[in-house]
Every structure is written in structure tokens, then in C-alpha cells.
Design a protein around this motif. Structure first.
Motif, PDB file in Angstrom:
ATOM      1  N   LEU A 175      18.326   0.389  38.725  1.00 11.90           N
ATOM      2  CA  LEU A 175      17.211   0.476  39.642  1.00 11.90           C
ATOM      3  C   LEU A 175      17.016   1.903  40.125  1.00 11.90           C
ATOM      4  CD1 LEU A 175      17.605  -2.716  41.856  1.00 11.90           C
ATOM      5  CD2 LEU A 175      15.981  -2.322  40.033  1.00 11.90           C
ATOM      6  N   LYS A 176      15.775   2.366  40.078  1.00 14.78           N
ATOM      7  CA  LYS A 176      15.478   3.713  40.537  1.00 14.78           C
ATOM      8  C   LYS A 176      14.990   3.704  41.986  1.00 14.78           C
ATOM      9  CE  LYS A 176      14.216   5.366  35.920  1.00 14.78           C
ATOM     10  NZ  LYS A 176      13.151   5.976  35.088  1.00 14.78           N
ATOM     11  N   GLU A 177      14.550   2.549  42.470  1.00 18.79           N
ATOM     12  CA  GLU A 177      14.026   2.467  43.828  1.00 18.79           C
ATOM     13  C   GLU A 177      15.116   2.758  44.860  1.00 18.79           C
ATOM     14  OE1 GLU A 177      11.737  -0.433  41.253  1.00 18.79           O
ATOM     15  OE2 GLU A 177      13.851  -0.073  41.690  1.00 18.79           O
ATOM     16  N   THR A 178      14.716   3.401  45.942  1.00 21.02           N
ATOM     17  CA  THR A 178      15.640   3.702  47.035  1.00 21.02           C
ATOM     18  C   THR A 178      15.233   2.925  48.279  1.00 21.02           C
ATOM     19  OG1 THR A 178      16.101   5.928  46.220  1.00 21.02           O
ATOM     20  CG2 THR A 178      16.566   5.505  48.536  1.00 21.02           C
ATOM     21  N   ILE A 179      16.179   2.200  48.855  1.00 17.43           N
ATOM     22  CA  ILE A 179      15.953   1.406  50.058  1.00 17.43           C
ATOM     23  C   ILE A 179      16.542   2.140  51.258  1.00 17.43           C
ATOM     24  CG2 ILE A 179      16.412  -0.794  51.210  1.00 17.43           C
ATOM     25  CD1 ILE A 179      16.726  -2.039  48.408  1.00 17.43           C
ATOM     26  N   LEU A 180      15.757   2.280  52.311  1.00 14.03           N
ATOM     27  CA  LEU A 180      16.230   2.913  53.542  1.00 14.03           C
ATOM     28  C   LEU A 180      16.511   1.831  54.570  1.00 14.03           C
ATOM     29  CD1 LEU A 180      16.802   5.404  55.302  1.00 14.03           C
ATOM     30  CD2 LEU A 180      14.368   5.389  55.939  1.00 14.03           C
ATOM     31  N   ILE A 181      17.754   1.754  55.029  1.00 18.71           N
ATOM     32  CA  ILE A 181      18.155   0.791  56.056  1.00 18.71           C
ATOM     33  C   ILE A 181      18.134   1.498  57.407  1.00 18.71           C
ATOM     34  CG2 ILE A 181      19.987  -0.771  56.833  1.00 18.71           C
ATOM     35  CD1 ILE A 181      21.069  -0.495  53.855  1.00 18.71           C
ATOM     36  N   GLN A 196      14.427  11.003  56.880  1.00 19.02           N
ATOM     37  CA  GLN A 196      14.715  10.527  55.530  1.00 19.02           C
ATOM     38  C   GLN A 196      13.425  10.215  54.766  1.00 19.02           C
ATOM     39  OE1 GLN A 196      17.489  10.361  53.824  1.00 19.02           O
ATOM     40  NE2 GLN A 196      18.853  11.003  55.463  1.00 19.02           N
ATOM     41  N   VAL A 197      12.456   9.636  55.453  1.00 18.68           N
ATOM     42  CA  VAL A 197      11.183   9.302  54.803  1.00 18.68           C
ATOM     43  C   VAL A 197      10.482  10.566  54.312  1.00 18.68           C
ATOM     44  CG1 VAL A 197       8.873   8.364  55.193  1.00 18.68           C
ATOM     45  CG2 VAL A 197      10.870   7.133  56.036  1.00 18.68           C
ATOM     46  N   VAL A 198      10.600  11.631  55.093  1.00 19.48           N
ATOM     47  CA  VAL A 198       9.982  12.901  54.709  1.00 19.48           C
ATOM     48  C   VAL A 198      10.768  13.594  53.601  1.00 19.48           C
ATOM     49  CG1 VAL A 198       9.429  15.227  55.506  1.00 19.48           C
ATOM     50  CG2 VAL A 198       8.908  13.265  56.962  1.00 19.48           C
ATOM     51  N   ALA A 199      12.103  13.534  53.688  1.00 23.72           N
ATOM     52  CA  ALA A 199      12.950  14.299  52.767  1.00 23.72           C
ATOM     53  C   ALA A 199      13.207  13.598  51.439  1.00 23.72           C
ATOM     54  CB  ALA A 199      14.289  14.619  53.436  1.00 23.72           C
ATOM     55  N   GLU A 200      13.212  12.261  51.449  1.00 21.68           N
ATOM     56  CA  GLU A 200      13.571  11.504  50.255  1.00 21.68           C
ATOM     57  C   GLU A 200      12.388  10.681  49.747  1.00 21.68           C
ATOM     58  OE1 GLU A 200      16.494  11.786  48.818  1.00 21.68           O
ATOM     59  OE2 GLU A 200      17.496  12.937  50.390  1.00 21.68           O
ATOM     60  N   LYS A 201      12.499  10.244  48.505  1.00 22.94           N
ATOM     61  CA  LYS A 201      11.500   9.318  47.952  1.00 22.94           C
ATOM     62  C   LYS A 201      11.972   7.897  48.278  1.00 22.94           C
ATOM     63  CE  LYS A 201       9.132   7.839  43.758  1.00 22.94           C
ATOM     64  NZ  LYS A 201       9.395   6.409  44.035  1.00 22.94           N
TER      65      LYS A 201
END
Length: 237
Positions: A4-10, A44-49
Motif C-alpha cells: 500500500l502506498k497510501e499514508t494514514i494520519l492518526i 503533517q498534512v502540509v509536510a507529507e502526502k
């Protein structure tokens, strides 16, 4: 092994719940990041995909509702709210602010994982929809380019308003749409919040697409909140 390439932010300030979610996602081989404050979440939303956000509402520095509003000013990242707030009014407010789904604490990890998979599946479909003019849910199919609707391979006639309503649901398959949100999209921001017209329009649409309008298979009612186009099997294009 899942690739999986998707990244989940908790985004969860309760360390026990956050660690439990992280551990469960790790077992399922999801890629994730975790933070405990709204400020860290925004960074994190700004810095990461980020492809999906799991958001608690009771954060120490900013209410999660405000986090949703801030993110929605510039991003359509899917947001799944996980909160102990279980009042219908609060759920409606969160969904109206732009959240895609709502899960009440305490929750089962099986249900959370299922909703994560649905959200990521919808994300992939949305990314592919730009090249698709035809989308199908079960035996119901819409052709956006020709403004045609088919049920069991037979064309059905919809009024312009019925088509507009159905198209809105097909653009948000599986997502709960609040009555306020639907009214705004169908009639415009100045229409108010009169739900009678929406109920009449929904009843007319259901008579045309449902085998038994009293027990709908496609557009289901989320009591006290709104409606959802139920995901069934496939998407075609």
C-alpha cells in the motif's frame, strides 16, 4: 504481503487508543503516521502526502471540528472522525463541516479497518473518475457525459432534479450526505433548510430506482443525519 502506498494520519491524544490503532494498522501492513495535537496534525498534512486522516475531536489544543474546517479550506483529504461524541446533532455538524465518515467510541477494530478500506477504495475511484463518464453501483448505472441512467441495462427517465440528486450521490458513493449539504447542492445556498422538498424528491427518485422504495437497496437513510448511496459491487467506465 499488502503493498500500500497510501499514508494514514492518526490524530488522537489518548496514548492508549492511539497505540492500539497504530498496532492494528501495523498488523494489517498499512503505512501510517501518528500525532496527538491539532498543530502537529496540520504540520503533517502540509509536510507529507496524507491520503486519509483518522481524527479524534477532543484534542488538547484545538477542537477537531475546527481542524476539519481548516483542512477543508484547501484540501479534500478523506477524514474519518473517531469520537466519543455520539449525539446526532454533533455527527451532523461534523459531516457538514466536511468529514467523510464518523465512528463512535468505543469501536471495534474490525469496523474501523473496514471503514478505512472503504475510504481508501473511494479515494482510488475518485482519482480514476476524471477519465470515466460511466459509473455503476450494482445494477444502477449513470452516464455523466450523456446524462443518462440505466437500471438492469434499461434506460430510466429522470426529471432534471432527480438526475441532479442521483448524480450527487454517485459523486459521493458510500459517503453520508447530510440533508443540509444535499439541499445546498441541489437548490443552492439561499434555499434554506426546508426538508419537505428533499423528502418529496427522494421519494420520487426511489420509486424509479428501487425495487421496493420502502426498503431501499441503493440510497439508504441515515436516521437523523441524511442519506448514503450504498456501495454494492463495481464501477464501470
Amino acid at each position: 504481503m499488502r503493498k500500500l502506498k497510501e499514508t494514514i494520519l492518526i490524530v488522537e491524544d489518548d496514548a492508549q487508543i492511539r497505540n492500539f490503532i497504530c498496532y492494528s494498522l501495523k498488523l494489517e501492513e498499512f503505512h501510517y503516521l501518528s500525532v496527538s495535537t491539532a498543530k502537529s496534525a496540520m504540520e503533517q498534512v502540509v509536510a507529507e502526502k496524507i491520503d486519509l486522516i483518522l481524527l479524534d475531536l477532543g484534542l488538547p489544543d484545538l477542537d477537531g471540528l475546527e481542524v476539519i474546517r481548516k483542512i477543508r479550506e484547501w484540501s479534500d483529504i478523506p477524514i474519518l472522525v473517531i469520537s466519543a461524541r455520539d449525539q446526532e446533532k454533533e455527527k451532523v455538524e461534523v459531516l457538514d463541516a466536511g468529514a467523510d465518515d464518523y465512528l463512535t467510541k468505543p469501536f471495534s477494530m474490525v469496523e474501523l479497518l473496514a471503514r478505512i478500506r472503504v475510504a481508501l477504495r473511494h479515494l482510488k475511484k475518485q482519482n480514476n473518475t476524471t477519465t470515466k463518464s460511466i459509473v455503476a453501483v450494482g445494477n444502477l448505472r449513470i452516464d455523466f457525459e450523456k446524462h443518462l441512467v440505466f437500471l438492469n441495462n434499461s434506460s430510466i427517465h429522470l426529471t432534471p432534479m432527480e438526475y441532479k440528486l442521483l448524480a450527487l450521490f454517485f459523486q459521493n458513493i458510500g459517503k453520508v450526505l447530510t440533508t443540509k449539504m444535499i439541499i445546498k447542492e441541489i437548490w443552492g445556498i439561499g434555499y434554506g433548510e426546508d426538508t419537505q422538498a428533499l423528502r418529496a424528491l427522494m421519494s420520487a427518485l426511489r420509486r424509479k430506482i428501487e425495487t421496493n422504495p420502502a426498503q431501499p437497496e441503493y440510497i439508504i437513510t441515515e436516521i437523523g443525519i441524511g442519506y448514503r448511496l450504498k456501495e454494492k459491487r463495481r464501477s464501470a467506465g
